[in-house]
Design an enzyme around this catalytic site. Structure first.
Site, short mmCIF file in Angstrom:
data_model
loop_
_atom_site.label_atom_id
_atom_site.label_comp_id
_atom_site.label_asym_id
_atom_site.label_seq_id
_atom_site.Cartn_x
_atom_site.Cartn_y
_atom_site.Cartn_z
CE LYS A 1 -14.72 34.55 8.96
NZ LYS A 1 -13.92 34.39 10.16
CD GLU B 1 -14.46 50.07 6.07
OE1 GLU B 1 -15.27 49.12 6.15
OE2 GLU B 1 -13.85 50.54 7.05
N GLY C 1 -10.05 36.44 9.47
CA GLY C 1 -9.71 37.35 8.37
C GLY C 1 -8.20 37.50 8.18
NE ARG C 2 -6.20 38.43 14.13
CZ ARG C 2 -7.45 38.48 14.55
NH1 ARG C 2 -8.39 39.03 13.79
NH2 ARG C 2 -7.79 37.97 15.72
CD GLU D 1 -8.24 42.56 13.10
OE1 GLU D 1 -8.70 43.67 12.78
OE2 GLU D 1 -8.27 41.59 12.32
CG HIS E 1 18.82 56.85 4.16
ND1 HIS E 1 20.04 57.50 4.15
CD2 HIS E 1 19.06 55.59 3.71
CE1 HIS E 1 20.96 56.67 3.69
NE2 HIS E 1 20.40 55.50 3.42
CE LYS F 1 -15.79 46.31 11.51
NZ LYS F 1 -15.99 44.88 11.35
O1 F6P Z 1 -11.89 45.16 10.90
C1 F6P Z 1 -12.04 43.88 11.35
C2 F6P Z 1 -12.14 42.84 10.29
O2 F6P Z 1 -13.14 41.95 10.66
C3 F6P Z 1 -10.85 42.10 10.05
O3 F6P Z 1 -10.57 41.14 11.00
C4 F6P Z 1 -11.08 41.55 8.69
O4 F6P Z 1 -9.90 41.09 8.12
C5 F6P Z 1 -11.66 42.76 8.01
O5 F6P Z 1 -12.47 43.36 9.00
C6 F6P Z 1 -12.47 42.49 6.77
O6 F6P Z 1 -13.60 41.70 7.03
P1 F6P Z 1 -14.42 41.03 5.87
O7 F6P Z 1 -13.54 40.07 5.16
O8 F6P Z 1 -15.56 40.34 6.55
O9 F6P Z 1 -14.91 42.10 4.93
#
Ligand code: F6P
Length: 541
Positions: free
Chosen positions: A202, A208, A262-263, A348, A379, A508
């Site tokens: 987003k 990452e 995002g979620r 979240e 199990h 972060k």
């Molecule tokens: O870790 C928080 C967060 O902002 C989530 O809400 C989101 O889904 C994820 O990081 C990834 O964010 P982006 O789509 O901006 O890379």
């Protein structure tokens, strides 16, 4: 009376109800299932195995009204900026709005933009699926790698797995973790000539995702030349300027909007890998299912409204009965990532400690959400669910039919196990029943006395069951939307903002500050002794 006071006033009733076991409640009322279950078409919510009665339900519904759940719901659907800390509308529901209803944000209808992106996603997906869109060497793409994390990963991963029987496009791979092992293991199996990457972020700043995307970019450039990069990458983002800087072609960029959390983004272009996997028609069914749940949430009376009931049971368990966790137990192997998906959606959204106005929340908010598919969990950790000292409400999810018609025996076993677990949690086994069983197996009386306490199940442990016909795209869409709205209902009652996630920021920031120390270009002197000690130990290895 505040909402917290109203919730506290329910606790006397909760205690009174607790004097009767679930077993007794069922014995006293043959129609308990009819009284405490609700449906939307084939989707059934059975909450009769929760410690609840009609008065409790009525008072919980009054609580929902007092908290203005219906007003807030209407505000969300109509594009009001209910995400107050980020001054944003919350409109994942517009992304699956299959009606002609306009949705206005800042004076403009967002629907034409949504439909335009959906159309470009469909064209792109079809071109990839048919092989019309080729790689730099003229080959069809056999593999698509989505690089994203959190909401830009979990939704596509979970749904791709869930809808495997509908998967007739190229193979999908997901890379999320910054641990180099994730991308290395993925690339190891792939041929660069036939691999397409989708960078899904987003913000297009998530460390990452950006790190993995750069590694993938280098892989393509090294194997096929710098010029090939433009043919092997697409992006999904709201930050179009940053995507352009990365070097992704404009016609391979799929946008979305800041009012998609995002979620909650699987319904946006973040769903592109799923569309490539199952095709635009099945993807449209997925949106239709979620839309059907949206209509139900907006129109069904509260006592028959599945998300409202699910949310109220959540509040009942968390705040009135004091349970701090909930287990998500899909009896469906293809929903194996659904608990992880709900973890982000729920924790979240509702893992918050201040109310919308910034004042500390005076209730318990979101519970710990976790789970695994049955029967595997049986199990592993069900021991604790049945005989541990904590009570954990369980949420079973089950389809009447599997896709493997030639393996009906497996599905019968799956159903029997799922129903047996909720029955066992509810009924338990008394000391006398345990002794009788041991006696019937011919054990001597000393052994009976010694063993019986270990074979007692306290029972009276709440669970609910969500049944549906089959795990189709439509039904999966409906199921996800059900849980999204449940989280919404709970968040409104708790008076929190379910749509921000400031809790992820501090870690972060500190990671960014620690990187130069880890790389040895800055000193660790200012750090606490634990962090310093760990850094020293790492360096010594
Ligand atoms: O870790 C928080 C967060 O902002 C989530 O809400 C989101 O889904 C994820 O990081 C990834 O964010 P982006 O789509 O901006 O890379």
């Amino acid at each position: 009376m505040t909402i917290a006071d109203t919730i506290n006033s329910l606790s006397d009733h909760g205690k009174r109800l607790g004097e009767q076991t679930l077993r007794e409640l069922f014995e006293a009322d043959r129609a308990r299932f009819d009284r405490f279950s609700a449906r939307l078409d084939d989707l059934l919510l059975d909450y009769s195995k929760c410690q609840i009665d009609e008065l409790a339900r009525e008072r919980l519904i009054q609580l929902a009204r007092a908290a203005n759940v219906d007003g807030m719901r209407d505000a969300m659907f109509s594009g009001e900026k209910i995400n107050t800390t980020e001054n944003r509308a919350v409109l994942h529901t517009a992304l699956r709005n299959r009606s002609d209803r306009p949705v206005i944000v800042d004076g403009a209808d967002v629907m034409p933009g949504i439909n335009a992106v959906l159309a470009t996603m469909a064209d792109f997906s079809e071109a990839v699926r048919s092989g019309e869109l080729t790689s730099s060497t003229g080959s069809a793409f056999t593999d698509v790698v989505n690089i994203g994390i959190g909401g830009s990963d979990l939704g596509p991963v979970m749904t791709t797995l869930a809808l495997a029987p509908y998967h007739d496009g190229p193979e999908l791979h997901y890379v999320s973790n910054v641990d180099g092992a994730h991308i290395a293991d993925t690339l190891e199996k792939l041929d660069p000539e036939t691999t397409l990457f989708i960078v899904a972020s987003k913000t297009f700043t998530t460390i990452e995702t950006m790190t993995n995307a750069q590694t993938a970019r280098r892989w393509i450039a090294e194997k096929l030349g710098e010029d090939a990069v433009k043919d092997h990458f697409a992006a999904v983002s709201t930050a179009l300027d940053k995507v352009a800087e990365f070097g992704i072609r404009e016609d391979r960029v799929f946008g979305f909007w800041d009012w998609v959390g995002g979620r909650y983004s699987i319904w946006s272009a973040i769903g592109l890998p799923l569309m490539i996997a199952i095709g635009p028609d099945a993807y449209a069914d997925f949106l239709e299912g979620a839309h059907a749940m949206d209509i139900h949430f907006c129109e069904a009376p509260f006592d028959r409204n599945l998300p409202v009931l699910l949310g109220l049971i959540g509040v009942w368990h968390r705040d009135v009965l004091g349970y701090s966790a909930r287990a998500i137990l899909p009896y469906d192997q293809r929903l194996s990532r659904f608990p992880a998906y709900l973890q982000q959606l729920d924790m979240e959204s509702n893992g918050k400690r201040v109310m919308k106005g910034g004042e500390p929340v005076d209730m318990q908010t979101g519970p710990l959400v976790w789970g695994e598919p049955g029967t595997n969990g049986q199990h592993a950790f069900y021991q604790l669910l049945h005989q541990g000292t904590s009570v954990i409400p369980c949420e079973f999810i089950l389809a009447a039919h599997g896709h493997e018609e030639d393996l009906q025996h497996h599905h019968d076993l799956l159903i029997a196990n799922c129903l047996a677990q909720s029955e066992a949690l509810m009924l338990g086994r008394t000391l006398q029943e345990a002794k009788d069983l041991l006696a019937a197996s011919g054990k001597p009386s000393e052994e009976i006395e010694a063993q019986a306490p270990h074979k007692v199940f306290p029972g009276n442990r709440p669970s609910l069951t969500i049944l549906h016909d089959r795990l189709t795209p439509y039904n999966l869409g409906r199921l996800i939307a059900l849980y999204e709205h449940r989280v919404f209902v709970e968040g409104v009652i708790w008076g929190i903002n379910s749509f921000d996630q400031w809790g992820v920021e501090l870690g972060k920031e500190l990671a960014t500050a620690l990187l130069p120390i880890v790389q040895g270009t800055q000193s660790a002197d200012e750090k606490d002794s634990s962090t310093k000690g760990l850094l020293t130990a790492l360096k010594a290895q």
